[in-house]
Scaffold this motif. Sequence first.
Motif, PDB file in Angstrom:
ATOM      1  N   VAL A 198       0.842  -1.211   0.000  1.00  0.00           N
ATOM      2  CA  VAL A 198       0.000   0.000   0.000  1.00  0.00           C
ATOM      3  C   VAL A 198       0.872   1.254   0.000  1.00  0.00           C
ATOM      4  O   VAL A 198       0.607   2.213  -0.734  1.00  0.00           O
ATOM      5  N   ALA A 199       1.937   1.245   0.796  1.00  0.00           N
ATOM      6  CA  ALA A 199       2.828   2.409   0.870  1.00  0.00           C
ATOM      7  C   ALA A 199       3.532   2.671  -0.454  1.00  0.00           C
ATOM      8  O   ALA A 199       3.840   3.829  -0.787  1.00  0.00           O
ATOM      9  N   ASN A 200       3.787   1.619  -1.220  1.00  0.00           N
ATOM     10  CA  ASN A 200       4.554   1.765  -2.468  1.00  0.00           C
ATOM     11  C   ASN A 200       3.695   2.020  -3.702  1.00  0.00           C
ATOM     12  O   ASN A 200       4.225   2.215  -4.806  1.00  0.00           O
ATOM     13  N   MET A 201       2.371   2.027  -3.542  1.00  0.00           N
ATOM     14  CA  MET A 201       1.495   2.178  -4.709  1.00  0.00           C
ATOM     15  C   MET A 201       1.702   3.528  -5.391  1.00  0.00           C
ATOM     16  O   MET A 201       1.696   4.574  -4.749  1.00  0.00           O
ATOM     17  N   ALA A 202       1.850   3.474  -6.709  1.00  0.00           N
ATOM     18  CA  ALA A 202       1.958   4.701  -7.504  1.00  0.00           C
ATOM     19  C   ALA A 202       0.587   5.305  -7.777  1.00  0.00           C
ATOM     20  O   ALA A 202       0.476   6.491  -8.105  1.00  0.00           O
ATOM     21  N   ARG A 203      -0.457   4.477  -7.662  1.00  0.00           N
ATOM     22  CA  ARG A 203      -1.830   4.917  -7.902  1.00  0.00           C
ATOM     23  C   ARG A 203      -2.758   3.911  -7.226  1.00  0.00           C
ATOM     24  O   ARG A 203      -2.337   2.792  -6.909  1.00  0.00           O
ATOM     25  N   PRO A 204      -4.015   4.257  -6.996  1.00  0.00           N
ATOM     26  CA  PRO A 204      -4.959   3.269  -6.462  1.00  0.00           C
ATOM     27  C   PRO A 204      -5.096   2.104  -7.446  1.00  0.00           C
ATOM     28  O   PRO A 204      -4.985   2.289  -8.665  1.00  0.00           O
ATOM     29  N   PRO A 205      -5.331   0.901  -6.944  1.00  0.00           N
ATOM     30  CA  PRO A 205      -5.457  -0.261  -7.831  1.00  0.00           C
ATOM     31  C   PRO A 205      -6.563  -0.074  -8.865  1.00  0.00           C
ATOM     32  O   PRO A 205      -7.653   0.402  -8.555  1.00  0.00           O
ATOM     33  N   GLU A 206      -6.259  -0.419 -10.101  1.00  0.00           N
ATOM     34  CA  GLU A 206      -7.236  -0.354 -11.179  1.00  0.00           C
ATOM     35  C   GLU A 206      -6.800  -1.282 -12.297  1.00  0.00           C
ATOM     36  O   GLU A 206      -5.615  -1.453 -12.556  1.00  0.00           O
ATOM     37  N   GLY A 207      -7.779  -1.895 -12.964  1.00  0.00           N
ATOM     38  CA  GLY A 207      -7.498  -2.709 -14.132  1.00  0.00           C
ATOM     39  C   GLY A 207      -6.955  -4.089 -13.811  1.00  0.00           C
ATOM     40  O   GLY A 207      -6.812  -4.483 -12.649  1.00  0.00           O
ATOM     41  N   GLY A 208      -6.648  -4.827 -14.883  1.00  0.00           N
ATOM     42  CA  GLY A 208      -6.117  -6.167 -14.761  1.00  0.00           C
ATOM     43  C   GLY A 208      -4.613  -6.205 -14.886  1.00  0.00           C
ATOM     44  O   GLY A 208      -3.949  -5.162 -14.924  1.00  0.00           O
ATOM     45  N   ASP A 209      -4.059  -7.411 -14.974  1.00  0.00           N
ATOM     46  CA  ASP A 209      -2.607  -7.552 -15.019  1.00  0.00           C
ATOM     47  C   ASP A 209      -1.989  -6.866 -16.230  1.00  0.00           C
ATOM     48  O   ASP A 209      -0.940  -6.221 -16.128  1.00  0.00           O
ATOM     49  N   ARG A 210      -2.616  -6.990 -17.387  1.00  0.00           N
ATOM     50  CA  ARG A 210      -2.043  -6.350 -18.584  1.00  0.00           C
ATOM     51  C   ARG A 210      -2.052  -4.833 -18.467  1.00  0.00           C
ATOM     52  O   ARG A 210      -1.139  -4.165 -18.965  1.00  0.00           O
ATOM     53  N   ASP A 211      -3.060  -4.291 -17.791  1.00  0.00           N
ATOM     54  CA  ASP A 211      -3.095  -2.841 -17.574  1.00  0.00           C
ATOM     55  C   ASP A 211      -1.916  -2.401 -16.704  1.00  0.00           C
ATOM     56  O   ASP A 211      -1.347  -1.322 -16.915  1.00  0.00           O
TER      57      ASP A 211
END
Length: 348
Positions: A198-211
Motif C-alpha cells: 500500500v505504501a509503495n502504490m503509484a496509484r490506487p489499484p485499477e485494471g487487470g494484469d495487462r493494464d
Amino acid sequence: MFLRRPLLAATLMALAVSACGESARQTPGEPTGELNLYTARHYDADLQLYRMFEEKTGIRINRIDGRPDQLMARMQTEGSNSPADVFVAADAGALWRAQEAGLLQPVTSAALTAAIPANLRDPEGHWFGLARRARVVAYDITKVRPDEVDTYEEIVSPRFRGKLCIRSSDSVYNLSLVGALIEAWGPQKAGDWVKGVVANMARPPEGGDRDQIRAVAAGVCEITVTNTYYYIRMAHGEDAADRAVTQRVRLSFPSLGNAGTHVNVSGGGVAKHAPNRANAIRFLEFLATPEAQAIFATANNEFTAANGVVNPAPVDGFAGFQANPMSVTVYGRRQAEAQSLMTTAGWR
C-alpha cells in the motif's frame, strides 16, 4: 389390422425407451454421452480443449460459464439435483472453497495421481491442478535492475516507494499470493509486506494484469506484479503496441523464502452429485494428457502441470524458473486471513 400396426409400434417404442431409462437409473455414473461443465475459466484455449475431447470421445460438453462464487452458489441452490459434473476454476483458492462447501467429491484416478504432482492437487482427490502460472514481477528495464526485484521482500522496499502498480485486493491471484506469504513467513511479516504494498502504490489499484504492465511501460510506475501468461500473451500476440511494451518491460521470477517463485494453478474437480461421474473423471484425465497440456501452453501461455510434459513454445523461454514447492492447497485455507490483512492495510 392395418390401423392397429402404428399403435403397436408406438407401444413397443415406448416400452423400449422406458426400459432404457430404467437401466440408466439402475446404473448411476454410467457414461451417458454428455458432460455438464461449470467453468470459471473463459479462454479460447479451453474451447479448443472441449472440441478435442468431444471429437475423441463422442461425449458432448454442456457448458455453464460464470465467476467461481456464482457457480458455487448455483450448485448449492441446485443441491442433490445439480446437473454439474465438473467444476473448473482458475485459482487453487476457489477450488479449495468449493471443496470446503461440500460441492466436490473425492475420486481415485491412477492417471491423474501419476500425472499431477502432489503439491498441485488435493491429497484426497477432490480437485487437481491442470495448468500452472507464476505470479512474478514485471519491471522497467530502463529504471530497475533485475537483482532489485529477485525476491518478494524487495517489492515493498523503500526503493519502490510510489513506484508500484498492482491490482485490487479482491483479485484471487493477489489473495493467493498473500496466502502463500502468510504460510511461508507467518502473519506478522506477511502483514508488514501488505502494508508495504500500500505504501509503495503509484496509484490506487485499477485494471487487470495487462493494464499494470502497460502502466510500467508508460512510466506510471517502475514495477508491477503479474501472472506470467498475461505477459507472454502480450509478447507473442498480434497487437504491435503490446509487443512494444514487452520490449521495455521484462519479467523477474522472485524467490519466496529462497525456495522459488510462487505458483498458482487452474484446475478442476468432480461435482458432488455428478450424474455423469465416469465422464467427469475421463474429462479431467484428458486434460492431464500431454496433448491437452500442450494446448494450455500454446493457446493460453500457461505452464504445463503434468509430470514429464515439456513446455512448448512460446512459454518454453520462460519456463526455466524454480517453482516454489509449497502445496497450493494452503492458498484457500489462508484466504480469509489474507483478505483481513489486506483490508486492514487499506489495500482496496
